[in-house]
Design a protein around this motif. Structure first.
Motif, PDB file in Angstrom:
ATOM      1  N   ALA A 177      26.060  30.822  39.267  1.00  0.00           N
ATOM      2  CA  ALA A 177      26.022  29.707  40.605  1.00  0.00           C
ATOM      3  C   ALA A 177      24.792  29.939  41.308  1.00  0.00           C
ATOM      4  CB  ALA A 177      27.382  29.645  41.219  1.00  0.00           C
ATOM      5  N   ALA A 178      24.961  31.311  41.913  1.00  0.00           N
ATOM      6  CA  ALA A 178      24.180  31.640  43.124  1.00  0.00           C
ATOM      7  C   ALA A 178      22.514  31.611  42.261  1.00  0.00           C
ATOM      8  CB  ALA A 178      24.110  33.032  43.428  1.00  0.00           C
ATOM      9  N   GLY A 179      22.575  31.926  40.943  1.00  0.00           N
ATOM     10  CA  GLY A 179      20.919  31.731  40.309  1.00  0.00           C
ATOM     11  C   GLY A 179      20.634  30.367  40.226  1.00  0.00           C
ATOM     12  N   ARG A 180      21.586  29.504  39.617  1.00  0.00           N
ATOM     13  CA  ARG A 180      21.111  28.210  39.693  1.00  0.00           C
ATOM     14  C   ARG A 180      20.906  27.596  40.961  1.00  0.00           C
ATOM     15  NH1 ARG A 180      25.376  25.798  34.980  1.00  0.00           N
ATOM     16  NH2 ARG A 180      24.824  27.065  33.452  1.00  0.00           N
ATOM     17  N   LEU A 181      21.311  28.267  42.149  1.00  0.00           N
ATOM     18  CA  LEU A 181      20.894  27.586  43.545  1.00  0.00           C
ATOM     19  C   LEU A 181      19.650  28.207  44.076  1.00  0.00           C
ATOM     20  CD1 LEU A 181      24.398  27.523  45.046  1.00  0.00           C
ATOM     21  CD2 LEU A 181      23.135  25.663  44.392  1.00  0.00           C
ATOM     22  N   GLY A 182      18.963  29.232  43.052  1.00  0.00           N
ATOM     23  CA  GLY A 182      17.567  29.602  43.422  1.00  0.00           C
ATOM     24  C   GLY A 182      17.668  30.979  44.209  1.00  0.00           C
ATOM     25  N   ALA A 183      18.998  31.511  44.271  1.00  0.00           N
ATOM     26  CA  ALA A 183      19.174  32.902  45.074  1.00  0.00           C
ATOM     27  C   ALA A 183      18.633  33.943  44.333  1.00  0.00           C
ATOM     28  CB  ALA A 183      20.675  32.885  45.677  1.00  0.00           C
ATOM     29  N   PRO A 184      18.162  35.091  44.973  1.00  0.00           N
ATOM     30  CA  PRO A 184      17.664  36.262  44.262  1.00  0.00           C
ATOM     31  C   PRO A 184      18.881  36.929  43.978  1.00  0.00           C
ATOM     32  CG  PRO A 184      17.129  36.460  46.626  1.00  0.00           C
ATOM     33  CD  PRO A 184      17.565  34.940  46.378  1.00  0.00           C
ATOM     34  N   VAL A 185      19.473  36.890  42.824  1.00  0.00           N
ATOM     35  CA  VAL A 185      20.979  37.411  42.767  1.00  0.00           C
ATOM     36  C   VAL A 185      21.003  38.640  41.367  1.00  0.00           C
ATOM     37  CG1 VAL A 185      21.447  35.695  41.231  1.00  0.00           C
ATOM     38  CG2 VAL A 185      23.292  37.039  42.201  1.00  0.00           C
ATOM     39  N   HIS A 186      21.510  39.650  41.663  1.00  0.00           N
ATOM     40  CA  HIS A 186      21.731  40.762  40.658  1.00  0.00           C
ATOM     41  C   HIS A 186      23.299  40.705  40.153  1.00  0.00           C
ATOM     42  CE1 HIS A 186      17.790  43.165  40.960  1.00  0.00           C
ATOM     43  NE2 HIS A 186      17.830  42.227  41.818  1.00  0.00           N
ATOM     44  N   LEU A 187      23.607  40.676  38.962  1.00  0.00           N
ATOM     45  CA  LEU A 187      25.000  41.011  38.447  1.00  0.00           C
ATOM     46  C   LEU A 187      25.039  42.276  37.917  1.00  0.00           C
ATOM     47  CD1 LEU A 187      27.496  39.728  37.759  1.00  0.00           C
ATOM     48  CD2 LEU A 187      26.697  38.792  35.586  1.00  0.00           C
ATOM     49  N   LEU A 188      25.978  42.889  38.806  1.00  0.00           N
ATOM     50  CA  LEU A 188      26.296  44.245  38.291  1.00  0.00           C
ATOM     51  C   LEU A 188      27.736  44.131  37.316  1.00  0.00           C
ATOM     52  CD1 LEU A 188      25.787  46.001  41.808  1.00  0.00           C
ATOM     53  CD2 LEU A 188      24.082  45.210  39.988  1.00  0.00           C
ATOM     54  N   ALA A 189      27.572  44.712  36.303  1.00  0.00           N
ATOM     55  CA  ALA A 189      28.789  44.404  35.281  1.00  0.00           C
ATOM     56  C   ALA A 189      28.742  45.331  34.203  1.00  0.00           C
ATOM     57  CB  ALA A 189      28.868  42.966  34.659  1.00  0.00           C
ATOM     58  N   ARG A 190      29.773  45.937  33.459  1.00  0.00           N
ATOM     59  CA  ARG A 190      29.883  46.719  32.464  1.00  0.00           C
ATOM     60  C   ARG A 190      29.906  45.935  31.078  1.00  0.00           C
ATOM     61  NH1 ARG A 190      33.163  50.110  31.186  1.00  0.00           N
ATOM     62  NH2 ARG A 190      31.956  52.040  31.379  1.00  0.00           N
ATOM     63  N   LEU A 191      28.869  45.676  30.278  1.00  0.00           N
ATOM     64  CA  LEU A 191      28.853  45.050  29.064  1.00  0.00           C
ATOM     65  C   LEU A 191      29.406  45.544  27.964  1.00  0.00           C
ATOM     66  CD1 LEU A 191      27.785  42.252  28.153  1.00  0.00           C
ATOM     67  CD2 LEU A 191      25.857  43.387  27.208  1.00  0.00           C
ATOM     68  N   GLY A 192      30.555  44.904  27.509  1.00  0.00           N
ATOM     69  CA  GLY A 192      31.568  45.564  26.517  1.00  0.00           C
ATOM     70  C   GLY A 192      31.070  45.301  25.275  1.00  0.00           C
ATOM     71  N   THR A 193      31.629  45.816  24.113  1.00  0.00           N
ATOM     72  CA  THR A 193      31.339  45.626  22.624  1.00  0.00           C
ATOM     73  C   THR A 193      31.599  44.312  22.283  1.00  0.00           C
ATOM     74  OG1 THR A 193      33.283  46.947  22.147  1.00  0.00           O
ATOM     75  CG2 THR A 193      31.429  48.197  22.437  1.00  0.00           C
TER      76      THR A 193
END
Length: 336
Positions: A49-65
């Motif tokens: 949602a923040a990215g689509r609004l144009g915010a500089p946003v980083h997502l910190l997540a553990r990407l599972g298998t």
């Protein structure tokens, strides 16, 4: 903060939402409903949602298998989210099977035992947090499920006073208590204690009436909002479905914001979109610390809240968590 424009860092879980296809009950007896796998989870929804609004946003997540992990990464990146904070994990991706009520409200069935989202370590978080973080948003299941919740709380403690901290409890009762919750190491007392630790450090809290009900605080939402800003936050947003949103600040009365009337398809991701809309507004206004937040007038706060509830309302007009772009928000604002 290092030199450069501040960014919004969103920390939390990635979930694959299995959403039912309306009217697609296959088989001779209609007992084999069709589902569509859609990217979801509180953190992913908020970051998108923040990215689509144009915010500089980083997502910190553990990407599972599993085969669905790559889709989660693509979904975030396609919405302008920086995914360099993804940590490859050996554990599986979380899965939620969703049923929809007549009003579009979701009913969740979770398959999350041993999932990647709850396994954060201090070392992982220290590696992925951007130096330019101005606002950090945490919450939902990963923030109150051990062992990763402890690492998240320690990160928030370390950042307290240096960046703006936003917390969204986003309680999922099935995972917070009962047999499934117990399998994750959760119970009501433990979840409350983990949330209390975060809320005491938060500058902004977005909490729903459903969250408050689970916490035993249903009833007087105005009184609860006033009480919560005495616990540490500088601003508390209390959502209540289609009823007016409450805004509480220390030393002030409770302000209310009406929710736009839209044709609701479902409400999946509405709260996440609202939080992202508000945090994006703060970032646009240069508010990346508590003094700047406290300096905002009530009128300015309510302008940001007005945009945030419109972001959430537009999300509700589409299937699943599908927040609007900045252009769609601007068009909807102009059409009011």
């Amino acid at each position: 903060m290092a030199n450069g424009n501040p960014v919004l860092s969103v920390l939390g879980e990635l979930v694959v939402d299995m959403l039912p296809v309306p009217g697609a009950d296959a088989g001779p007896e209609g007992t084999a409903p069709h589902y569509v796998a859609r990217p979801g989870g509180n953190a992913l929804n908020a970051a998108v949602a923040a990215g689509r609004l144009g915010a500089p946003v980083h997502l910190l997540a553990r990407l599972g298998t599993g085969p669905l992990g790559a889709n989660l990464r693509r979904h975030a990146a396609a919405s302008g989210v920086d995914v360099s904070g993804f940590v490859p994990a050996d554990e599986p991706v979380s899965l939620a099977v969703i049923g929809l009520g007549p009003d579009g409200s979701p009913d969740y069935g979770f398959h999350v035992q041993g999932a990647a989202d709850w396994q954060w370590t201090d070392e992982e978080l220290a590696t992925v947090l951007p130096d330019r973080t101005g606002i950090v948003h945490v919450g939902s299941i990963s923030s109150w499920t051990a062992p990763g919740s402890d690492a998240i709380a320690r990160l928030v403690e370390r950042l307290h006073g240096d960046v703006l901290i936003s917390v969204d409890p986003n309680i999922r009762p099935m995972l917070a208590e009962g047999p499934v919750g117990a399998a994750l190491g959760n119970d009501r007392e433990g979840v409350r204690a983990r949330l209390d630790r975060l809320i005491a450090l938060a500058d902004v809290v977005k909490v729903s009436a459903e969250d408050l009900d689970w916490l035993g605080l249903s009833g007087d939402l105005d009184g609860t909002a006033r009480q919560w800003v005495t616990r540490g936050p500088a601003l508390v947003l209390v959502t209540d479905g289609g009823a007016p949103l409450r805004v509480a600040r220390p030393g002030s009365g409770v302000l209310r914001q009406e929710i736009p009337e839209v044709e609701v398809v479902d409400t999946v991701g509405a709260g996440d979109s609202l939080a992202a809309g508000f945090l994006t507004g703060l970032l646009d206004a240069g508010v990346t610390g508590r003094p700047a937040l406290e300096a905002l007038s009530d009128d300015r706060v309510m302008e940001l809240v007005d945009d945030a509830v419109l972001v959430a309302a537009l999300n509700c007009t589409r299937v699943g968590a599908d927040p609007p772009t900045r252009a769609e928000l601007t068009a909807a604002r102009s059409a009011r």
